[in-house]
Design an enzyme around this catalytic site. Structure first.
Site, PDB file in Angstrom:
ATOM      1  N   ARG A 201       1.155  -0.855   0.010  1.00  0.00           N
ATOM      2  CA  ARG A 201      -0.136  -0.149   0.120  1.00  0.00           C
ATOM      3  C   ARG A 201       1.183   1.188   0.255  1.00  0.00           C
ATOM      4  O   ARG A 201       0.965   2.361  -0.926  1.00  0.00           O
ATOM      5  CB  ARG A 201      -1.219  -0.582   1.480  1.00  0.00           C
ATOM      6  CG  ARG A 201      -1.860  -1.120   1.079  1.00  0.00           C
ATOM      7  CD  ARG A 201      -3.410  -0.340   2.086  1.00  0.00           C
ATOM      8  NE  ARG A 201      -4.409  -1.229   1.371  1.00  0.00           N
ATOM      9  CZ  ARG A 201      -5.208  -1.506   2.463  1.00  0.00           C
ATOM     10  NH1 ARG A 201      -4.927  -1.708   4.211  1.00  0.00           N
ATOM     11  NH2 ARG A 201      -5.975  -2.890   2.096  1.00  0.00           N
TER      12      ARG A 201
ATOM     13  N   GLN B 116      19.166  -0.808  -2.261  1.00  0.00           N
ATOM     14  CA  GLN B 116      18.650  -2.075  -2.037  1.00  0.00           C
ATOM     15  C   GLN B 116      17.304  -1.724  -1.424  1.00  0.00           C
ATOM     16  O   GLN B 116      16.549  -3.420  -1.025  1.00  0.00           O
ATOM     17  CB  GLN B 116      18.907  -2.474  -0.047  1.00  0.00           C
ATOM     18  CG  GLN B 116      20.458  -2.305   0.137  1.00  0.00           C
ATOM     19  CD  GLN B 116      20.990  -2.199   1.709  1.00  0.00           C
ATOM     20  OE1 GLN B 116      20.895  -3.365   2.129  1.00  0.00           O
ATOM     21  NE2 GLN B 116      20.980  -1.292   1.975  1.00  0.00           N
TER      22      GLN B 116
ATOM     23  N   ASP C  10      11.276   0.083  -4.238  1.00  0.00           N
ATOM     24  CA  ASP C  10      10.112   1.446  -4.870  1.00  0.00           C
ATOM     25  C   ASP C  10      10.791   2.137  -5.967  1.00  0.00           C
ATOM     26  O   ASP C  10       9.456   2.706  -5.923  1.00  0.00           O
ATOM     27  CB  ASP C  10      10.648   2.008  -3.036  1.00  0.00           C
ATOM     28  CG  ASP C  10      11.965   2.845  -2.768  1.00  0.00           C
ATOM     29  OD1 ASP C  10      11.704   2.697  -0.973  1.00  0.00           O
ATOM     30  OD2 ASP C  10      12.518   3.335  -3.741  1.00  0.00           O
TER      31      ASP C  10
ATOM     32  N   HIS D 283      18.324  -5.122  -4.793  1.00  0.00           N
ATOM     33  CA  HIS D 283      16.936  -6.535  -4.507  1.00  0.00           C
ATOM     34  C   HIS D 283      16.453  -5.755  -5.283  1.00  0.00           C
ATOM     35  O   HIS D 283      15.121  -6.734  -5.395  1.00  0.00           O
ATOM     36  CB  HIS D 283      16.549  -6.072  -2.923  1.00  0.00           C
ATOM     37  CG  HIS D 283      18.138  -5.967  -2.289  1.00  0.00           C
ATOM     38  ND1 HIS D 283      18.362  -6.039  -1.123  1.00  0.00           N
ATOM     39  CD2 HIS D 283      19.152  -6.814  -1.992  1.00  0.00           C
ATOM     40  CE1 HIS D 283      19.024  -5.868   0.306  1.00  0.00           C
ATOM     41  NE2 HIS D 283      19.493  -6.825  -0.939  1.00  0.00           N
TER      42      HIS D 283
ATOM     43  N   CYS E 191       8.165 -16.337 -19.486  1.00  0.00           N
ATOM     44  CA  CYS E 191       9.041 -15.648 -20.307  1.00  0.00           C
ATOM     45  C   CYS E 191       8.732 -16.469 -21.750  1.00  0.00           C
ATOM     46  O   CYS E 191       8.733 -17.306 -22.246  1.00  0.00           O
ATOM     47  CB  CYS E 191      10.629 -16.192 -20.398  1.00  0.00           C
ATOM     48  SG  CYS E 191      11.858 -15.126 -20.987  1.00  0.00           S
TER      49      CYS E 191
ATOM     50  N   ASN F 157      22.094   8.920   8.001  1.00  0.00           N
ATOM     51  CA  ASN F 157      21.655   8.213   9.270  1.00  0.00           C
ATOM     52  C   ASN F 157      21.322   8.665  10.851  1.00  0.00           C
ATOM     53  O   ASN F 157      21.623   9.042  11.331  1.00  0.00           O
ATOM     54  CB  ASN F 157      22.087   6.197   9.935  1.00  0.00           C
ATOM     55  CG  ASN F 157      21.361   5.831  10.101  1.00  0.00           C
ATOM     56  OD1 ASN F 157      19.898   6.182  10.789  1.00  0.00           O
ATOM     57  ND2 ASN F 157      21.041   3.970   9.937  1.00  0.00           N
TER      58      ASN F 157
HETATM   59  N1  APR Z   1      16.644   9.019   7.200  1.00  0.00           N
HETATM   60  C1  APR Z   1      17.556   8.466   7.112  1.00  0.00           C
HETATM   61  N2  APR Z   1      18.292   6.835   7.826  1.00  0.00           N
HETATM   62  C2  APR Z   1      16.596   5.988   8.740  1.00  0.00           C
HETATM   63  C3  APR Z   1      15.367   7.276   8.761  1.00  0.00           C
HETATM   64  C4  APR Z   1      15.880   8.704   7.446  1.00  0.00           C
HETATM   65  N3  APR Z   1      14.572   9.589   8.036  1.00  0.00           N
HETATM   66  N4  APR Z   1      14.247   6.464   9.206  1.00  0.00           N
HETATM   67  C5  APR Z   1      15.568   5.272   9.546  1.00  0.00           C
HETATM   68  N5  APR Z   1      16.379   5.286   9.440  1.00  0.00           N
HETATM   69  C6  APR Z   1      17.758   4.380   9.342  1.00  0.00           C
HETATM   70  C7  APR Z   1      17.536   3.571  10.755  1.00  0.00           C
HETATM   71  O1  APR Z   1      18.135   4.143  11.491  1.00  0.00           O
HETATM   72  C8  APR Z   1      17.894   2.369   9.455  1.00  0.00           C
HETATM   73  O2  APR Z   1      19.573   2.057   9.872  1.00  0.00           O
HETATM   74  O3  APR Z   1      17.683   3.855   7.468  1.00  0.00           O
HETATM   75  C9  APR Z   1      17.781   2.144   8.698  1.00  0.00           C
HETATM   76  C10 APR Z   1      17.104   0.864   7.690  1.00  0.00           C
HETATM   77  O4  APR Z   1      17.335  -0.222   8.072  1.00  0.00           O
HETATM   78  P1  APR Z   1      16.263  -1.345   7.408  1.00  0.00           P
HETATM   79  O5  APR Z   1      14.743  -0.979   8.235  1.00  0.00           O
HETATM   80  O6  APR Z   1      17.340  -2.695   8.197  1.00  0.00           O
HETATM   81  O7  APR Z   1      16.889  -0.810   5.929  1.00  0.00           O
HETATM   82  P2  APR Z   1      17.516  -1.855   5.654  1.00  0.00           P
HETATM   83  O8  APR Z   1      18.919  -1.165   5.563  1.00  0.00           O
HETATM   84  O9  APR Z   1      17.780  -0.703   3.596  1.00  0.00           O
HETATM   85  O10 APR Z   1      17.254  -3.589   5.145  1.00  0.00           O
HETATM   86  C11 APR Z   1      18.107  -3.861   4.248  1.00  0.00           C
HETATM   87  O11 APR Z   1      16.987  -6.066   4.524  1.00  0.00           O
HETATM   88  O12 APR Z   1      14.644  -7.165   5.454  1.00  0.00           O
HETATM   89  C12 APR Z   1      15.825  -6.761   4.236  1.00  0.00           C
HETATM   90  O13 APR Z   1      14.726  -6.213   1.318  1.00  0.00           O
HETATM   91  C13 APR Z   1      15.323  -5.844   2.749  1.00  0.00           C
HETATM   92  O14 APR Z   1      16.449  -4.307   1.431  1.00  0.00           O
HETATM   93  C14 APR Z   1      16.626  -4.422   2.755  1.00  0.00           C
HETATM   94  C15 APR Z   1      17.461  -5.066   3.273  1.00  0.00           C
END
Ligand code: APR
Length: 263
Positions: free
Chosen positions: A84, A113, A116, A131, A160, A226
């Site tokens: 969504r 990663q 979207d 990804h 395919c 971050n």
């Molecule tokens: N700006 C920057 N960083 C942010 C913000 C923001 N507004 N809000 C949160 N974060 C940070 C969080 O502190 C965290 O370190 O973004 C990070 C998100 O981490 P994850 O949710 O683990 O995302 P990601 O690192 O992309 O995960 C990797 O895991 O589940 C799989 O395939 C999925 O691509 C994903 C992979």
């Protein structure tokens, strides 16, 4: 969470990026939080709420591709929440800032990663979606990618037209190997990069999380964007604490100033 980054840290980071031989970026779900898409881990994370998903998603798909497609077309639970938000999401200033670094030729490649499509919509061209992309489908045999809107879903799983292989969503499932074409691009980037912006990622999922480690091990500079610490914080020369949508535009402004004074 520390207050916003100091002017000195912003300038130091901008200098490192502007003077790099090969600057690149690795982004994660945090980049899209300000676009309304929840992260996976940390505050408000989908996995934080619902628990990490099983690591056998790809095995499940292969065991019954038809059922897997039916589940994908009728998502429930956390995946419904994610779908969504994906549909409604728009790029935020963080995506546009990285696209600007691409446009002015500073950012050689952006490895994301995120599935979207927001970096692409913001205008990033040198982009490796490690990804995958939720708007695409991919043949598991020949790797051919097409828009999800262009395939016929009357028969599941879709087959395919080129090679008769099974078509799957381009988004990489847990347990699925990263497609060899995009992995090769990411490895080439990591092998050349001497300054990597690591923004919005917990740096806990491999192989993506390993690229900044490789850059650092070769003496490169890591710049973290971050609001919170991540697995990579100890290896980063500069950590700009704050939301990407706020920090990246400030950083790019200073990179442009640094380059402007240089020319
Ligand atoms: N700006 C920057 N960083 C942010 C913000 C923001 N507004 N809000 C949160 N974060 C940070 C969080 O502190 C965290 O370190 O973004 C990070 C998100 O981490 P994850 O949710 O683990 O995302 P990601 O690192 O992309 O995960 C990797 O895991 O589940 C799989 O395939 C999925 O691509 C994903 C992979």
């Amino acid at each position: 969470m520390e207050d916003r980054p100091s002017e000195e840290d912003l300038r130091k980071a901008a200098e490192a990026i502007a003077h790099a031989t090969y600057a690149a970026a690795l982004t994660g779900a945090g980049l899209s939080v300000e676009s309304g898409i929840p992260p996976f881990r940390g505050p408000g994370g989908l996995w934080t709420k619902h628990g990490e998903p099983p690591l056998n998603g790809f095995e499940e798909f292969l065991s019954d591709p038809k059922a897997a497609w039916e589940a994908r077309l009728n998502p429930r639970g956390p995946m419904l929440e994610l779908w969504r938000t994906l549909q409604d999401a728009k790029p935020n200033p963080g995506h546009y800032a990285l696209a600007e670094l691409d446009r002015i030729g500073i950012l050689r490649c952006l490895i994301t990663q995120n599935v979207d499509d927001l970096h692409s919509q913001a205008g990033s061209r040198e982009l490796a979606e490690i990804h995958g992309n939720y708007r695409l489908v991919r043949c598991l045999e020949c790797g051919d990618r097409n828009s999800r809107d262009d395939i016929n879903l009357d028969e599941l799983p879709p087959i395919c037209a080129k090679c008769g292989g099974i078509i799957k969503s381009d988004t990489v499932s847990f347990g699925e190997p990263i497609p060899v074409d995009v992995l090769a691009i990411c490895q080439q980037v990591a092998d050349q990069c001497d300054c990597m912006i690591v923004a919005g990622t917990s740096a806990t999922v491999y192989p993506a999380a390993h690229f900044p480690v490789q850059v650092r091990q070769r003496g490169g500079t890591l710049i973290e964007v971050n609001p919170y610490e991540s697995e990579l914080t100890p290896m980063c020369s500069i950590s700009l604490r704050g939301p990407a949508g706020e920090i990246l535009p400030l950083l790019v402004e200073r990179v442009a100033e640094t380059i402007g004074t240089r020319s």
